[in-house]
Scaffold this active site. Structure first.
Site, PDB file in Angstrom:
ATOM      1  N   ASN A  46       0.836  -1.197   0.000  1.00 47.16           N
ATOM      2  CA  ASN A  46       0.000   0.000   0.000  1.00 47.16           C
ATOM      3  C   ASN A  46       0.877   1.256   0.000  1.00 47.16           C
ATOM      4  O   ASN A  46       1.582   1.524   0.982  1.00 47.16           O
ATOM      5  CB  ASN A  46      -0.905   0.035   1.231  1.00 47.16           C
ATOM      6  CG  ASN A  46      -1.628   1.378   1.370  1.00 47.16           C
ATOM      7  OD1 ASN A  46      -2.611   1.631   0.695  1.00 47.16           O
ATOM      8  ND2 ASN A  46      -1.119   2.260   2.230  1.00 47.16           N
ATOM      9  N   GLU A  47       0.855   1.986  -1.097  1.00 48.32           N
ATOM     10  CA  GLU A  47       1.447   3.329  -1.231  1.00 48.32           C
ATOM     11  C   GLU A  47       2.959   3.383  -1.071  1.00 48.32           C
ATOM     12  O   GLU A  47       3.522   4.469  -0.916  1.00 48.32           O
ATOM     13  CB  GLU A  47       0.762   4.326  -0.281  1.00 48.32           C
ATOM     14  CG  GLU A  47      -0.701   4.539  -0.615  1.00 48.32           C
ATOM     15  CD  GLU A  47      -1.375   5.648   0.184  1.00 48.32           C
ATOM     16  OE1 GLU A  47      -0.741   6.190   1.112  1.00 48.32           O
ATOM     17  OE2 GLU A  47      -2.538   5.967  -0.110  1.00 48.32           O
ATOM     18  N   ASP A  48       3.645   2.254  -1.147  1.00 47.83           N
ATOM     19  CA  ASP A  48       5.105   2.299  -1.031  1.00 47.83           C
ATOM     20  C   ASP A  48       5.751   2.942  -2.259  1.00 47.83           C
ATOM     21  O   ASP A  48       6.802   3.589  -2.147  1.00 47.83           O
ATOM     22  CB  ASP A  48       5.660   0.890  -0.802  1.00 47.83           C
ATOM     23  CG  ASP A  48       5.290   0.351   0.572  1.00 47.83           C
ATOM     24  OD1 ASP A  48       4.565   1.051   1.309  1.00 47.83           O
ATOM     25  OD2 ASP A  48       5.723  -0.762   0.911  1.00 47.83           O
ATOM     26  N   SER A  92      -0.315  -0.810  -4.702  1.00 47.93           N
ATOM     27  CA  SER A  92      -1.514   0.011  -4.822  1.00 47.93           C
ATOM     28  C   SER A  92      -1.209   1.378  -4.222  1.00 47.93           C
ATOM     29  O   SER A  92      -0.984   1.474  -3.015  1.00 47.93           O
ATOM     30  CB  SER A  92      -2.689  -0.638  -4.091  1.00 47.93           C
ATOM     31  OG  SER A  92      -3.864   0.133  -4.250  1.00 47.93           O
ATOM     32  N   HIS A 132      -4.913   6.064  -6.132  1.00 50.20           N
ATOM     33  CA  HIS A 132      -5.440   6.583  -4.871  1.00 50.20           C
ATOM     34  C   HIS A 132      -5.690   8.071  -5.087  1.00 50.20           C
ATOM     35  O   HIS A 132      -4.741   8.846  -5.190  1.00 50.20           O
ATOM     36  CB  HIS A 132      -4.451   6.364  -3.727  1.00 50.20           C
ATOM     37  CG  HIS A 132      -4.274   4.927  -3.355  1.00 50.20           C
ATOM     38  ND1 HIS A 132      -3.577   4.533  -2.234  1.00 50.20           N
ATOM     39  CD2 HIS A 132      -4.711   3.779  -3.937  1.00 50.20           C
ATOM     40  CE1 HIS A 132      -3.584   3.211  -2.154  1.00 50.20           C
ATOM     41  NE2 HIS A 132      -4.264   2.732  -3.184  1.00 50.20           N
TER      42      HIS A 132
END
Length: 844
Positions: free
Chosen positions: A431-433, A486, A503
């Site tokens: 997530n968002e890395d 993501s 996102h």
């Protein structure tokens, strides 16, 4: 030959602060699984950290190490059998001692462990099992300090968290408290056997015409000796009826059979068909005696992620059993900060709520945990697609060899555990890395395809997401899609709206755009977006103890909102759109109106884009749920009380939904003037797989009088495109000819019944006089615990919200009501003599 037996070690435990050596330090543990925060509360050593400012008073627990101990007796053991001590989850730095000898050391919360203790338990009598849980926060800081060369860039929490394989939200997040737990967070037991089934899995091939399917079933056996004399008896059944049966011998401790199934019942997501579940079971037998048996539920289905070049860029949508599915749904965070407190019943209630809200996909977010089996079972049974993140969130993770080895074990264990679930359709690396990589300016050369090179850059975690994890998925669950992160799309910038998932946080975060234009900000698949709202008053009253603190800007309410800039951003969206109020009850309602409107504008527009060559493949709002009673982006609060946004989303996701909107006019810019004209559009979105015919009506109703300001438009025999969008008409509002503010009210009839409605309002609401609506709510029937309410109004009503009372469900809420179109709501759970539900609407 003795059969497999097991003995749960769930009771008889005690625990203490590891540093306290006094005999009085030991305190009883009610039941295991548990964590220290729960057990301290049970012993009146800690106040409920979810109430008031008690989280601060619980911070000392985070900095402690804890020891758990139990005394047990050796179970009966037949000759030739082994005794295994099995741990399904230890949180996190655990040293396990049996009778004073170390038998296991673990530093990964997401791993299960099995220890052969046969020799250690040779002696009869009492045996002492003791587990030391070292302070995870301290160990994380020590590990970070050892690696000074790594760039510890991150969002949320202490960057040191990335050194530890523990739920990352335990370091605090922008929706949750800082409660770093320790304990036996999943089941612990003794297993006694000479041989047991250690794994059971299937590979399913479905013919393109869906008329036949091939189910290959595999089992792996754990045995100390040769298994040549054993056989594995497989049974495939559906709804309790046998479909096929076969016996196989074992080779290298593995047995395989293949079943050909004719006319298979397919597993479908909810709204598309029945989520049919077959049961595959295997019995391990020797000399006609059953030694051990295992069964699992599986689904026959295909799942594809379609990523193909098109005129919008590159598609990103899911195809299930050959049917394109618009994935309207939500992101999921852990349902509690104290994970063992979540029951299977609570998990199921959450998924039932999703289905009631017509949501088809849930995204298990990468900063929490690989969820309990009961979560995925509920998704299987109720037809909810699962997007499964691996547990990496908002950071540049280090990659020293020991950590990579632990991560690989973690991935292997959890993919093995989860691979039979038909609900899981995609594994996602993090997530968002990749957003952290962009933000920190870390090196990411997408054209460099050598994984060893990635480890030498300042973004070494790429190796995890693009080499280690996809290799595990390919090996263990080859038919499940893997997506590196993501958001992520072909190595391009993560905000690229033409590829991958996105996102979209420029509503609320970022540039804080108007929510009325949300649909113009999306990408190919919008996997996060959100708007905060207060929970209902009953939830606020739970965590705000003092009456004096029950006002919108109280310190305790601020404390229970962890989002960056929370009060300022809520206030911005309130003052731009609504007439503000200072009493708490009205303020709560107004924040909920803004959240409901935001979600409606996003979902409604993106679902419309689905019909434009799959321009938008899905929308997963942030977030479905809460981990404590709080103010957050959740559309359902910690106590499973839906906010108005839940109902707004459910209406937009109906099988057939109608949409009407006028073009956005930004009233907040310098020298803004009222528009002279406004274009409007009317359309129908359908997820049905066949063409439907309906009648659609568009009315133009004065906000002030409720009367028509111009003649309605009626279209009969409208052909509604299957699984797409049908554009009905476009028009222009002439504000000189019709200066009175008015709503556009659309209704759709199919087979003589109203199946969908939508109402477009002049924006912003704060310019409208919404008093004196002539609203009536009347009970028209009652049967058992079910009531039907008829709602009518003389003037247009905005966002009629019913009270959320525990044990009571309403079929709809957050409704717009217009004259001449009474709506019926079913209330379930009210008993005779119960007070009727209260309600509130805008301008009341």
């Amino acid at each position: 030959m003795a059969a497999f037996s097991q003995y749960p070690l769930s009771t008889g435990w005690s625990f203490k602060d590891s540093d306290d050596q006094s005999p009085e330090a030991w305190m009883p543990v009610p039941v295991v699984p548990s964590v220290a925060h729960q057990d301290l509360q049970a012993n009146q050593k800690l106040k409920n950290p979810y109430i008031g400012f008690n989280e601060l008073d619980a911070r000392w627990v985070n900095d402690k190490s804890w020891t758990y101990r139990t005394v047990f007796q050796k179970p009966a053991v037949a000759a030739g059998s082994s005794i295994i001590l099995a741990f399904d989850g230890l949180d996190t730095f655990a040293t396990v001692k049996l009778d004073g000898s170390v038998i296991l050391q673990s530093d990964n919360m997401f791993l299960a462990h099995r220890v052969d203790v046969t020799k250690a338990l040779e002696a009869e009598g009492d045996h002492v099992l003791e587990i030391d849980f070292d302070c995870a926060m301290r160990r994380a800081r020590e590990l970070r300090e050892k690696d000074t060369k790594h760039n510890w860039a991150s969002f949320n929490g202490d960057p040191a968290r990335m050194a530890v394989r523990k739920a990352q939200y335990h370091w605090g997040w922008d929706w949750g408290p800082l409660l770093s737990t320790a304990g036996i967070w999943r089941e612990v037991r003794l297993e006694v056997y000479s041989a047991k089934i250690s794994d059971l899995w299937t590979e399913v091939e479905l013919a393109s015409d869906h008329q036949t399917a091939r189910v290959s079933a595999f089992t792996e056996v754990d045995a100390a000796d040769s298994v040549d004399s054993y056989k594995a008896s497989f049974l495939l059944s559906l709804h309790g009826k046998e479909v096929a049966r076969e016996v196989a011998t074992l080779k290298d401790k593995v047995a395989k059979v293949t079943f050909d199934v004719t006319q298979p019942s397919l597993w479908w997501p909810n709204g598309y068909g029945d989520p049919a579940l077959y049961e595959i079971s295997v019995s391990l037998e020797k000399e006609d005696c059953e030694i051990h048996s295992v069964s699992k539920k599986i689904g026959i289905r295909t799942a594809e992620l379609i990523q193909q070049p098109d005129r919008h860029g590159k598609s990103f949508f899911f195809r299930i059993n050959g049917v394109d599915v618009f994935c309207g749904g939500s992101c999921w965070i852990p349902a509690d900060n104290l994970l063992p407190s979540i029951t299977a019943e609570r998990y199921r209630k959450w998924i039932e709520l999703m289905v009631a809200g017509r949501q088809v996909m849930i995204r298990v977010w990468g900063g929490g945990c690989y969820e309990d089996d009961s979560f995925y079972q509920a998704c299987d049974e109720l037809g909810v697609l699962v997007w499964q993140d691996f547990m990496f969130g908002c950071g540049n993770y280090p990659t020293w060899p020991e950590l990579l080895e632990s991560i690989e074990k973690e991935a292997n264990y959890n993919v093995r555990r989860l691979r039979h679930h038909p609900s899981i359709v995609v594994y996602v690396g993090n997530n968002e890395d990749y957003q952290v990589q962009e933000s920190a300016g870390l090196v990411y050369d997408y054209e460099d395809k050598n994984p060893e090179n990635w480890l030498k850059t300042d973004f070494p975690a790429r190796y995890i997401y693009e080499k280690l994890l996809p290799s595990v998925v390919e090996k263990l669950s080859p038919k499940t899609v893997y997506h590196p992160g993501s958001p992520w799309g072909d190595g391009k910038i993560t905000s690229d709206p033409t590829v991958g998932d996105m996102h979209q946080w420029n509503v609320w975060h970022g540039t804080q755009e108007k929510y009325q234009i949300f649909d113009t900000l999306g990408g190919r698949f919008n996997s996060e977006f959100g708007m905060e709202a207060f929970p209902h008053m009953s939830t606020i009253e739970y965590f705000v103890e003092n009456e004096a603190d029950k006002y919108p800007q109280s310190h305790v309410l601020d404390f229970h909102n962890k989002a960056d800039g929370h009060e300022r951003r809520i206030a911005t969206y309130l003052v731009e759109n609504l007439r503000t109020a200072t009493d708490l009850e009205t303020y709560v309602y107004l924040t909920q109106v803004v959240q409901a409107e935001t979600m409606m504008f996003g979902y409604r527009g993106w679902r419309r884009q689905w019909g434009d060559e799959r321009h938008c493949g899905g929308a997963l709002l942030w977030q479905l749920n809460d981990c404590w009673p709080t103010i957050s982006w959740a559309i359902v609060d910690y106590f499973l009380r839906p906010k108005p946004a839940f109902y707004a989303v459910a209406r937009v996701l109906k099988p057939i939904a109608v949409g009407v909107r006028r073009e956005h006019h930004d009233w907040s810019v310098t020298h803004a003037q009222p528009p002279k004209t406004s274009k409007y559009e009317l359309w129908i979105a359908s997820s049905l797989q066949k063409e439907t015919v309906g009648t659609i009506e568009l009315r133009f109703l004065s906000v002030n009088t409720g009367l028509d300001v111009r003649a309605p438009i009626l279209r009969d025999n409208v052909k509604i495109v299957p699984n797409g969008t049908t554009n009905i008409l476009e028009g222009v509002i002439n504000h000189k000819a019709q200066p009175e503010p008015h709503v556009l009210a659309a209704r759709l009839w199919v087979d003589g019944e109203v199946t969908a409605r939508d109402v477009d309002w002049p924006q912003p609401f704060k310019y409208l006089d919404l008093s004196d609506r002539g609203l009536e709510v009347n009970k028209v029937s009652e049967s058992g615990n079910e009531q039907k309410l008829l709602i009518t109004a003389k003037k247009p009503v905005k966002c009629l919200v019913f009270e959320e009372r525990d044990g009571i469900r309403v079929s709809d809420s957050a409704m717009d009501i217009v004259p001449g179109d009474g709506q019926t709501v079913t209330v379930t759970g009210l008993k005779a003599g119960d007070a009727p539900l209260k309600y509130k609407y805008l301008g009341q």
